[in-house]
Enzyme design. Structure first.
Site, PDB file in Angstrom:
ATOM      1  N   LYS A 178      94.895 -43.725  -0.405  1.00  0.00           N
ATOM      2  CA  LYS A 178      95.660 -44.080   0.990  1.00  0.00           C
ATOM      3  C   LYS A 178      95.124 -45.437   1.294  1.00  0.00           C
ATOM      4  O   LYS A 178      94.071 -45.658   1.542  1.00  0.00           O
ATOM      5  CB  LYS A 178      95.469 -43.325   2.032  1.00  0.00           C
ATOM      6  CG  LYS A 178      96.237 -43.585   3.169  1.00  0.00           C
ATOM      7  CD  LYS A 178      95.835 -43.263   4.637  1.00  0.00           C
ATOM      8  CE  LYS A 178      95.025 -44.510   5.105  1.00  0.00           C
ATOM      9  NZ  LYS A 178      95.645 -45.573   5.530  1.00  0.00           N
ATOM     10  N   GLU A 253      81.736 -46.931   1.743  1.00  0.00           N
ATOM     11  CA  GLU A 253      81.257 -48.358   1.907  1.00  0.00           C
ATOM     12  C   GLU A 253      81.834 -48.835   3.244  1.00  0.00           C
ATOM     13  O   GLU A 253      82.815 -49.114   3.686  1.00  0.00           O
ATOM     14  CB  GLU A 253      82.060 -49.152   0.908  1.00  0.00           C
ATOM     15  CG  GLU A 253      81.664 -48.816  -0.496  1.00  0.00           C
ATOM     16  CD  GLU A 253      80.318 -49.196  -1.055  1.00  0.00           C
ATOM     17  OE1 GLU A 253      79.881 -50.060  -0.433  1.00  0.00           O
ATOM     18  OE2 GLU A 253      79.821 -48.733  -2.246  1.00  0.00           O
ATOM     19  N   CYS A 287      83.233 -57.968   4.025  1.00  0.00           N
ATOM     20  CA  CYS A 287      82.218 -56.921   4.522  1.00  0.00           C
ATOM     21  C   CYS A 287      80.632 -57.603   4.244  1.00  0.00           C
ATOM     22  O   CYS A 287      79.757 -57.230   5.021  1.00  0.00           O
ATOM     23  CB  CYS A 287      82.233 -55.607   3.709  1.00  0.00           C
ATOM     24  SG  CYS A 287      82.190 -55.813   1.881  1.00  0.00           S
ATOM     25  N   GLU A 388      79.208 -56.246  13.766  1.00  0.00           N
ATOM     26  CA  GLU A 388      80.088 -56.956  12.933  1.00  0.00           C
ATOM     27  C   GLU A 388      81.265 -57.415  13.659  1.00  0.00           C
ATOM     28  O   GLU A 388      82.192 -56.484  14.202  1.00  0.00           O
ATOM     29  CB  GLU A 388      80.541 -55.712  11.683  1.00  0.00           C
ATOM     30  CG  GLU A 388      81.357 -56.495  10.794  1.00  0.00           C
ATOM     31  CD  GLU A 388      81.800 -55.392   9.872  1.00  0.00           C
ATOM     32  OE1 GLU A 388      82.462 -54.303  10.028  1.00  0.00           O
ATOM     33  OE2 GLU A 388      81.687 -55.621   8.383  1.00  0.00           O
TER      34      GLU A 388
HETATM   35  P1  NAD Z   1      89.126 -49.197   9.184  1.00  0.00           P
HETATM   36  O1  NAD Z   1      87.893 -48.523   9.267  1.00  0.00           O
HETATM   37  O2  NAD Z   1      89.807 -49.510  10.435  1.00  0.00           O
HETATM   38  O3  NAD Z   1      90.074 -48.515   8.257  1.00  0.00           O
HETATM   39  C1  NAD Z   1      89.728 -48.405   6.936  1.00  0.00           C
HETATM   40  C2  NAD Z   1      90.687 -47.414   6.192  1.00  0.00           C
HETATM   41  O4  NAD Z   1      90.660 -46.090   7.017  1.00  0.00           O
HETATM   42  C3  NAD Z   1      92.254 -47.726   6.625  1.00  0.00           C
HETATM   43  O5  NAD Z   1      93.043 -47.203   5.390  1.00  0.00           O
HETATM   44  C4  NAD Z   1      92.552 -46.399   7.990  1.00  0.00           C
HETATM   45  O6  NAD Z   1      93.984 -46.386   7.666  1.00  0.00           O
HETATM   46  C5  NAD Z   1      91.706 -45.603   7.293  1.00  0.00           C
HETATM   47  N1  NAD Z   1      91.344 -44.677   8.595  1.00  0.00           N
HETATM   48  C6  NAD Z   1      91.204 -45.049  10.068  1.00  0.00           C
HETATM   49  N2  NAD Z   1      91.177 -44.008  10.653  1.00  0.00           N
HETATM   50  C7  NAD Z   1      90.925 -42.966  10.140  1.00  0.00           C
HETATM   51  C8  NAD Z   1      90.557 -41.678  10.159  1.00  0.00           C
HETATM   52  N3  NAD Z   1      90.329 -41.274  11.532  1.00  0.00           N
HETATM   53  N4  NAD Z   1      90.550 -40.928   9.407  1.00  0.00           N
HETATM   54  C9  NAD Z   1      90.722 -41.266   8.004  1.00  0.00           C
HETATM   55  N5  NAD Z   1      91.156 -42.693   7.748  1.00  0.00           N
HETATM   56  C10 NAD Z   1      91.191 -43.342   8.785  1.00  0.00           C
HETATM   57  O7  NAD Z   1      88.632 -50.405   8.654  1.00  0.00           O
HETATM   58  P2  NAD Z   1      89.271 -51.877   8.500  1.00  0.00           P
HETATM   59  O8  NAD Z   1      89.419 -52.528   9.668  1.00  0.00           O
HETATM   60  O9  NAD Z   1      90.617 -51.421   7.705  1.00  0.00           O
HETATM   61  O10 NAD Z   1      88.474 -52.591   7.324  1.00  0.00           O
HETATM   62  C11 NAD Z   1      87.628 -53.333   7.691  1.00  0.00           C
HETATM   63  C12 NAD Z   1      86.084 -52.849   7.647  1.00  0.00           C
HETATM   64  O11 NAD Z   1      85.960 -52.312   6.416  1.00  0.00           O
HETATM   65  C13 NAD Z   1      84.743 -53.603   8.093  1.00  0.00           C
HETATM   66  O12 NAD Z   1      84.042 -52.979   8.889  1.00  0.00           O
HETATM   67  C14 NAD Z   1      84.278 -53.809   6.757  1.00  0.00           C
HETATM   68  O13 NAD Z   1      82.835 -54.458   6.768  1.00  0.00           O
HETATM   69  C15 NAD Z   1      84.561 -52.937   5.979  1.00  0.00           C
HETATM   70  N6  NAD Z   1      84.510 -52.840   4.326  1.00  0.00           N
HETATM   71  C16 NAD Z   1      83.303 -52.372   3.870  1.00  0.00           C
HETATM   72  C17 NAD Z   1      83.188 -52.780   2.441  1.00  0.00           C
HETATM   73  C18 NAD Z   1      82.083 -52.610   1.778  1.00  0.00           C
HETATM   74  O14 NAD Z   1      82.017 -52.706   0.222  1.00  0.00           O
HETATM   75  N7  NAD Z   1      80.900 -52.110   2.216  1.00  0.00           N
HETATM   76  C19 NAD Z   1      84.356 -53.570   1.640  1.00  0.00           C
HETATM   77  C20 NAD Z   1      85.200 -53.811   2.513  1.00  0.00           C
HETATM   78  C21 NAD Z   1      85.496 -53.673   3.975  1.00  0.00           C
END
Ligand code: NAD
Length: 495
Positions: A178, A253, A287, A388
């Site tokens: 997803k 992650e 990230c 962050e």
């Molecule tokens: P997010 O947590 O808002 O969403 C990520 C994913 O989770 C999306 O596909 C979203 O639809 C899904 N999601 C949201 N709520 C959910 C729920 N209740 N249950 C299941 N899935 C759910 O994050 P974002 O804003 O898309 O991405 C940014 C974040 O990702 C930042 O915190 C960044 O640091 C992190 N990130 C980490 C890495 C790493 O390698 N550590 C890499 C890239 C991004």
């Protein structure tokens, strides 16, 4: 390119619309123009995809596929990604507004990741254990975990998806992917390529839609054996709870608050150059962004001045304009979050010496742009330093000793990555050892590659992606023991 074709989910080998008939409009963050309409899945669609992945794992031909054959299929997917590199990069730039050049580099990385795991698929034949019992054979073998749910974020849409898809498939799992609802296009396109490769039906499934419904179903379902998630810590907490029902394996992650530590003996010009890259690359939506710059007192003012001079010249603009150095943020909602952190920093007493606002350029008014921003006089207790913000905002802290630099660097709840700049090799090693982070760069920043593990200490994650560790996440270890000369025990009732 006909973007209208790119709107469906892939379940059990068929392209389908959401059962509800709902759709979502995907926009170009540069000017909010509509670039595609995609089907918007719901819980029911997620359940169909999970059932397909379950069936394909439990009773399809996939489990008896050899590692060599899986490697061939995953490797062919790498070939097709290379073949369609430009189209994929174009879609990624439309979806995220990141520069086309950057997207092309992402596609090369992604092909490399599939190729790396293709190569690993038939390399682990298990381990013979030196059994303490005579006339026995003991061995440990790795097997796939099962049906895996995979949830990816919007900042590196296909790159993050590839870190999950490639090892999961190479190890013999079935998947339901997803992508973020904001940026699904390249993941849809790669699923089309997976269909072209010819994975058996149900092995690769794709669902589209919101996290709280579709994503949550992947986390909650007892038919999912492992949930892999990349995203924010708050979402991670919810997924962890949702996943507890069947105690499924989790691979996370999460975010980062990555310190970039510059000692006075560092190569000054390189440290300046990389400090800019660390925080402003992809408008800070990384990230591992180096949003915290820690500078030794004696060079602080000179270094800040140089970083500011160059940051002021960063060319904001359109993804396909070769002069553009930095694009907009992903959405209005996200820009509002960055703005809240900037306000907070001002309230907490940090001093803004650059940016701190939206750009005035009339050409940028329809996009979610934010100016490269620098705060000095920052202290450890400020929220802008601890949390962050995921935007083009640099906070600068001053330190006077190595111990202080380490203490400050380790002071957040995150532990994803960090860097140390020094020409003193002993100091470099001491600091690298003291940082509680999954990755430490010495005289570099933001380097990752397929062969090396990636992941977080503390609240930055659970488990590792990339490297052979990234494959191991998608395996269970089984101990098989054989007695070559079984003799009666005569323990019960023999006399
Ligand atoms: P997010 O947590 O808002 O969403 C990520 C994913 O989770 C999306 O596909 C979203 O639809 C899904 N999601 C949201 N709520 C959910 C729920 N209740 N249950 C299941 N899935 C759910 O994050 P974002 O804003 O898309 O991405 C940014 C974040 O990702 C930042 O915190 C960044 O640091 C992190 N990130 C980490 C890495 C790493 O390698 N550590 C890499 C890239 C991004």
């Amino acid at each position: 390119m006909d973007l209208k074709k790119l709107g469906k989910m892939f379940i059990d080998g068929k392209w389908v619309e959401a059962a509800s008939g709902a759709t979502r409009t995907i926009i170009y963050p540069y000017d909010q123009r509509e670039i595609a309409k995609v089907t918007e899945g719901d819980v029911e669609d997620a359940r169909s995809a999970i059932a397909a992945a379950r069936r394909a794992f439990d009773s399809g031909p996939w489990r008896s596929t050899t590692g060599a054959e899986r490697g061939r299929l995953v490797g062919t997917l790498a070939d097709l990604i290379e073949r369609d590199r430009e189209e994929l990069a174009r879609l990624e730039s439309l979806d995220t507004a990141k520069t086309f050049e950057e997207s092309k580099v992402d596609m090369d990385d992604i092909a490399g990741i599939f190729r790396y795991y293709a190569g690993l698929a038939d390399k682990d034949g298990g381990e013979i254990i030196d059994s303490p019992i005579p006339n026995t054979v003991s061995r440990a073998v790795r097997e796939p975990v099962g049906a895996c749910g995979q949830i990816s974020p919007w900042n590196y849409p296909l790159l993050q998806a590839s870190w999950k898809m490639a090892p999961a498939l190479a190890a013999g799992n079935t998947i339901v992917m997803k992508p973020s609802e904001d940026t699904p296009l390249t993941t849809i396109k790669v699923t089309e390529l997976a269909e072209e490769v010819g994975f058996p039906p149900g092995v690769v499934n794709l669902v589209l839609g919101p996290g709280p419904t579709v994503g949550n179903e992947l986390a909650v379902s007892h038919d999912v054996d492992l949930i892999s998630f990349t995203g924010g810590i708050e979402t991670g907490r919810k997924i962890m709870q949702a996943a507890s029902g069947n105690a499924k394996k989790i691979a996370f992650e999460l975010g980062g608050k990555n310190p970039n530590i510059v000692f006075a003996d560092a190569d000054f010009d390189l440290a300046v150059d990389y400090a800019l890259n660390a925080v402003y690359f992809h408008a800070g939506q990384v990230c591992s962004a180096g949003a915290r710059l820690l500078v030794e007192e004696s060079i602080h003012d000179r270094l800040v001045e140089e970083v500011k001079k160059r940051a002021a010249k960063i060319k904001l603009g359109e993804a396909f304009d070769p002069k553009t150095e930095c694009g907009p943020l992903i959405s209005e909602k996200h820009r509002a979050k960055v703005e809240r952190y900037v306000e907070l920093a001002r309230e907490e007493g940090a001093k803004c010496i650059l940016g701190g606002k939206r750009p005035d350029d009339p050409e940028l008014q329809n996009g979610f742009f934010y100016e490269p921003t620098i705060f000095v006089d920052c202290t450890n207790d400020m929220r802008i330093v601890q949390e962050e913000h995921f935007g083009p905002v640099l906070t600068v802290e001053k330190f006077s000793t190595e111990a202080e630099a380490i203490e400050r660097a380790n002071s957040t709840t995150y532990g994803l990555s960090g860097a140390v700049w020094t020409t003193d090799q002993n100091r470099a090693e001491r600091v690298a050892a003291a940082l509680r982070m999954g990755t430490v760069w010495i005289n570099d920043f933001n380097i990752y590659f397929a062969q090396a593990p990636w992941g977080g200490y503390k609240q930055s994650g659970i488990g590792r992606e990339l490297g052979k560790q990234g494959l191991e996440e998608y395996t269970e270890v089984k101990h098989i023991y054989q007695n070559l000369a079984t003799e009666p025990l005569n323990w019960f009732g023999a006399s």
